[in-house]
Write an enzyme that holds these catalytic residues in place. Structure first.
Site, PDB file in Angstrom:
ATOM      1  N   LYS A  54       0.855  -1.203   0.000  1.00 39.24           N
ATOM      2  CA  LYS A  54       0.000   0.000   0.000  1.00 39.24           C
ATOM      3  C   LYS A  54       0.883   1.242   0.000  1.00 39.24           C
ATOM      4  CE  LYS A  54       0.834   1.415   4.400  1.00 39.24           C
ATOM      5  NZ  LYS A  54       1.609   2.626   4.756  1.00 39.24           N
ATOM      6  N   ASP A  65      -2.865  -1.342   9.797  1.00 33.27           N
ATOM      7  CA  ASP A  65      -2.898  -1.400   8.329  1.00 33.27           C
ATOM      8  C   ASP A  65      -3.506  -2.703   7.801  1.00 33.27           C
ATOM      9  OD1 ASP A  65       0.239   0.317   7.506  1.00 33.27           O
ATOM     10  OD2 ASP A  65      -1.824   1.046   7.663  1.00 33.27           O
TER      11      ASP A  65
HETATM   12  C1  LIG Z   1       2.030   4.487   9.119  1.00 27.25           C
HETATM   13  C2  LIG Z   1       0.952   3.606   8.599  1.00 27.25           C
HETATM   14  O1  LIG Z   1       1.506   2.527   7.876  1.00 27.25           O
HETATM   15  C3  LIG Z   1       0.048   4.389   7.665  1.00 27.25           C
HETATM   16  O2  LIG Z   1      -0.820   3.532   6.967  1.00 27.25           O
HETATM   17  C4  LIG Z   1       0.118   3.019   9.737  1.00 27.25           C
HETATM   18  O3  LIG Z   1      -0.433   4.054  10.508  1.00 27.25           O
HETATM   19  C5  LIG Z   1       0.925   2.095  10.642  1.00 27.25           C
HETATM   20  O4  LIG Z   1       0.247   0.883  10.627  1.00 27.25           O
HETATM   21  P1  LIG Z   1       0.865  -0.402  11.369  1.00 27.25           P
HETATM   22  O5  LIG Z   1       2.312  -0.535  11.038  1.00 27.25           O
HETATM   23  O6  LIG Z   1      -0.057  -1.544  11.101  1.00 27.25           O
HETATM   24  O7  LIG Z   1       0.771   0.073  12.878  1.00 27.25           O
HETATM   25  P2  LIG Z   1       0.504  -0.839  14.158  1.00 27.25           P
HETATM   26  O8  LIG Z   1       1.282  -2.117  14.030  1.00 27.25           O
HETATM   27  O9  LIG Z   1      -0.963  -0.874  14.411  1.00 27.25           O
HETATM   28  O10 LIG Z   1       1.186   0.102  15.275  1.00 27.25           O
HETATM   29  C6  LIG Z   1       2.592   0.182  15.354  1.00 27.25           C
HETATM   30  C7  LIG Z   1       2.939   1.455  16.124  1.00 27.25           C
HETATM   31  O11 LIG Z   1       2.783   2.589  15.254  1.00 27.25           O
HETATM   32  C8  LIG Z   1       2.250   3.712  15.978  1.00 27.25           C
HETATM   33  N1  LIG Z   1       0.941   4.080  15.413  1.00 27.25           N
HETATM   34  C9  LIG Z   1       0.324   3.258  14.498  1.00 27.25           C
HETATM   35  C10 LIG Z   1      -0.898   3.657  13.953  1.00 27.25           C
HETATM   36  C11 LIG Z   1      -1.475   4.866  14.380  1.00 27.25           C
HETATM   37  N2  LIG Z   1      -2.669   5.276  13.911  1.00 27.25           N
HETATM   38  N3  LIG Z   1      -0.835   5.656  15.300  1.00 27.25           N
HETATM   39  C12 LIG Z   1       0.368   5.283  15.805  1.00 27.25           C
HETATM   40  O12 LIG Z   1       0.944   6.014  16.613  1.00 27.25           O
HETATM   41  C13 LIG Z   1       2.137   3.256  17.435  1.00 27.25           C
HETATM   42  O13 LIG Z   1       3.348   3.573  18.092  1.00 27.25           O
HETATM   43  C14 LIG Z   1       2.009   1.747  17.293  1.00 27.25           C
HETATM   44  O14 LIG Z   1       2.441   1.051  18.458  1.00 27.25           O
HETATM   45  N1  LIG Z   2       5.427 -11.055   7.773  1.00 26.39           N
HETATM   46  C1  LIG Z   2       6.277 -10.040   8.049  1.00 26.39           C
HETATM   47  N2  LIG Z   2       6.907  -9.375   7.051  1.00 26.39           N
HETATM   48  C2  LIG Z   2       7.754  -8.343   7.339  1.00 26.39           C
HETATM   49  N3  LIG Z   2       8.039  -7.910   8.591  1.00 26.39           N
HETATM   50  C3  LIG Z   2       7.429  -8.556   9.596  1.00 26.39           C
HETATM   51  C4  LIG Z   2       6.526  -9.626   9.385  1.00 26.39           C
HETATM   52  N4  LIG Z   2       6.074 -10.049  10.580  1.00 26.39           N
HETATM   53  C5  LIG Z   2       6.669  -9.271  11.495  1.00 26.39           C
HETATM   54  N5  LIG Z   2       7.497  -8.388  10.941  1.00 26.39           N
HETATM   55  C6  LIG Z   2       8.281  -7.383  11.689  1.00 26.39           C
HETATM   56  O1  LIG Z   2       7.606  -6.124  11.465  1.00 26.39           O
HETATM   57  C7  LIG Z   2       8.557  -5.091  11.247  1.00 26.39           C
HETATM   58  C8  LIG Z   2       7.908  -4.074  10.348  1.00 26.39           C
HETATM   59  O2  LIG Z   2       7.837  -4.673   9.079  1.00 26.39           O
HETATM   60  P1  LIG Z   2       6.778  -4.192   7.973  1.00 26.39           P
HETATM   61  O3  LIG Z   2       7.316  -4.671   6.661  1.00 26.39           O
HETATM   62  O4  LIG Z   2       5.412  -4.588   8.368  1.00 26.39           O
HETATM   63  O5  LIG Z   2       6.918  -2.623   8.077  1.00 26.39           O
HETATM   64  P2  LIG Z   2       6.111  -1.548   7.235  1.00 26.39           P
HETATM   65  O6  LIG Z   2       5.932  -2.041   5.855  1.00 26.39           O
HETATM   66  O7  LIG Z   2       6.806  -0.253   7.442  1.00 26.39           O
HETATM   67  O8  LIG Z   2       4.731  -1.558   7.962  1.00 26.39           O
HETATM   68  P3  LIG Z   2       3.705  -0.344   7.927  1.00 26.39           P
HETATM   69  O9  LIG Z   2       3.786   0.267   6.578  1.00 26.39           O
HETATM   70  O10 LIG Z   2       2.420  -1.055   8.227  1.00 26.39           O
HETATM   71  O11 LIG Z   2       4.165   0.580   9.000  1.00 26.39           O
HETATM   72  C9  LIG Z   2       9.759  -5.807  10.604  1.00 26.39           C
HETATM   73  O12 LIG Z   2      10.948  -5.130  10.936  1.00 26.39           O
HETATM   74  C10 LIG Z   2       9.708  -7.212  11.188  1.00 26.39           C
HETATM   75  O13 LIG Z   2      10.569  -7.303  12.311  1.00 26.39           O
END
Ligand SMILES: C[C@](O)(CO)[C@H](O)COP(=O)(O)OP(=O)(O)OC[C@H]1O[C@@H](n2ccc(N)nc2=O)[C@H](O)[C@@H]1O
Ligand SMILES: Nc1ncnc2c1ncn2[C@@H]1O[C@H](COP(=O)(O)OP(=O)(O)OP(=O)(O)O)[C@@H](O)[C@H]1O
Length: 309
Positions: free
Chosen positions: A16, A143
């Protein structure tokens, strides 16, 4: 008890990009109130599940070596959630083929979690409805509900409350994958720090952007892309400024940090332009590698085999 489906199940889940990411105030629960317009892109992960004598996770592809294969992996957590609901042991072998950059801001882990929910629902023939899957998804991460739904949608709350958004035509992107990742919590924390010291720009409403999506014109959409997390990602990874400049210099209509970054997403005029921008960016020495992708695409869905395009 063997599952009702003898064969392995493979699910494809999209990455995304946040076309509009407005971050509100920090809530008492540690999350920020968000208004985000998500678009699902063709850069994807595939997740295969098959019966086994114990729960295991294997990862191959993009940065596989840094992805945990224990209960820290979101697919492990998804399997335990569904097994508890089904009243059974999660005795499955889960194999992830990653194409989405890890910790890249494109919901890679979230995509895999959504894929695991869909795959295990099919493998175990649980017959879960959309509301059930959405509820499990929201428990796995903010997400994950969008990774399940795909398309183009506007998310509020933590980002998990979704409404579909009309988006005409396909939009063509170049993604600049960075060296290393960014931890999402660190980026939100950095934004709070920047806001405590001054007033980094805050996005307004997404109405104009949603109109541009309905028209389907990338030239109209380009100047409306925005991400309140971008100043925080640039503060943590200043080298991304060069990446963003190089992308527009190479002919992209606009460039933004994707979600919490560090991946930079460049909107291009059409598929040919994306190939040209990608080629120039790949040689500019401003990122680890580049990918081209288009959106919107569907959310997590069962595919017959991995070669399916
Ligand atoms: C940055 C984005 O990727 C934009 O789509 C999302 O808001 C993050 O989504 P995500 O990685 O699935 O986030 P989560 O795994 O639910 O939360 C991880 C951490 O991101 C921060 N977090 C996330 C979502 C949100 N609305 N506010 C936050 O402050 C919090 O510290 C939380 O503990
Ligand atoms: N299936 C998975 N694929 C990738 N990372 C994973 C997975 N499961 C757990 N993780 C952990 O989650 C952390 C974040 O990875 P991810 O790829 O989800 O980040 P992201 O794409 O930035 O997520 P978001 O965009 O939702 O913030 C990684 O550093 C890893 O340690």
């Amino acid at each position: 008890m063997l599952s009702a489906v003898p064969r392995p199940v493979i699910v494809r889940a999209p990455s995304k990009v946040n076309l509009h990411l407005a971050v509100g105030d920090l809530r008492d629960d540690g999350y920020h109130e968000l208004t985000s317009v998500y678009q699902a892109l063709s850069l994807h992960d595939d997740v295969e599940v098959r019966d086994s004598d114990e729960l295991s996770v294997a990862v191959q592809g993009e940065s596989a070596r840094v992805v945990p294969t224990d209960r820290r992996n979101l697919v492990w957590q998804a399997a335990e959630l569904l097994a508890e609901r089904a009243g059974r042991d999660p005795r499955v072998a889960i194999s992830i083929a990653k194409g989405i950059p890890v910790a890249g801001g494109m919901a890679g882990g979230s995509a895999d979690a959504a894929a695991a929910l869909v795959a295990l629902d099919e493998l175990w023939q649980l017959g879960l409805d959309r509301a059930d899957l959405d509820e499990f998804a929201a428990r796995l991460g903010s997400d994950v509900p969008f990774s399940l739904r795909g398309g183009t949608a506007i998310g509020t709350g933590r980002g998990e409350k979704l409404l579909p958004v009309l988006s005409r035509n396909s939009f063509h992107w170049v993604l600049a994958l960075a060296k290393g990742g960014l931890r999402t919590p660190d980026v939100f924390r950095e934004l709070d720090r920047l806001r405590s010291e001054g007033e980094p720009p805050r996005l307004g409403a997404a109405d104009e952007l949603m109109h541009a999506l309905a028209v389907g014109d990338p030239h109209q959409l380009a100047p409306l892309l925005g991400n309140d997390l971008q100043p925080a990602a640039l503060s943590l990874k200043p080298e991304l400024r060069r990446t963003l400049r190089a992308g527009t210099a190479a002919g992209a209509l606009a460039g933004i940090v994707s979600g919490s970054g560090p991946t930079c997403a460049f909107l291009c005029a059409d598929a040919d332009a994306a190939v040209a921008v990608g080629a120039e960016l790949a040689g500019a020495g401003v990122c680890r590698t580049v990918r081209t992708a288009h959106g919107p695409v569907p959310g997590a869905r069962v595919i017959d085999d991995k070669t399916e395009r």
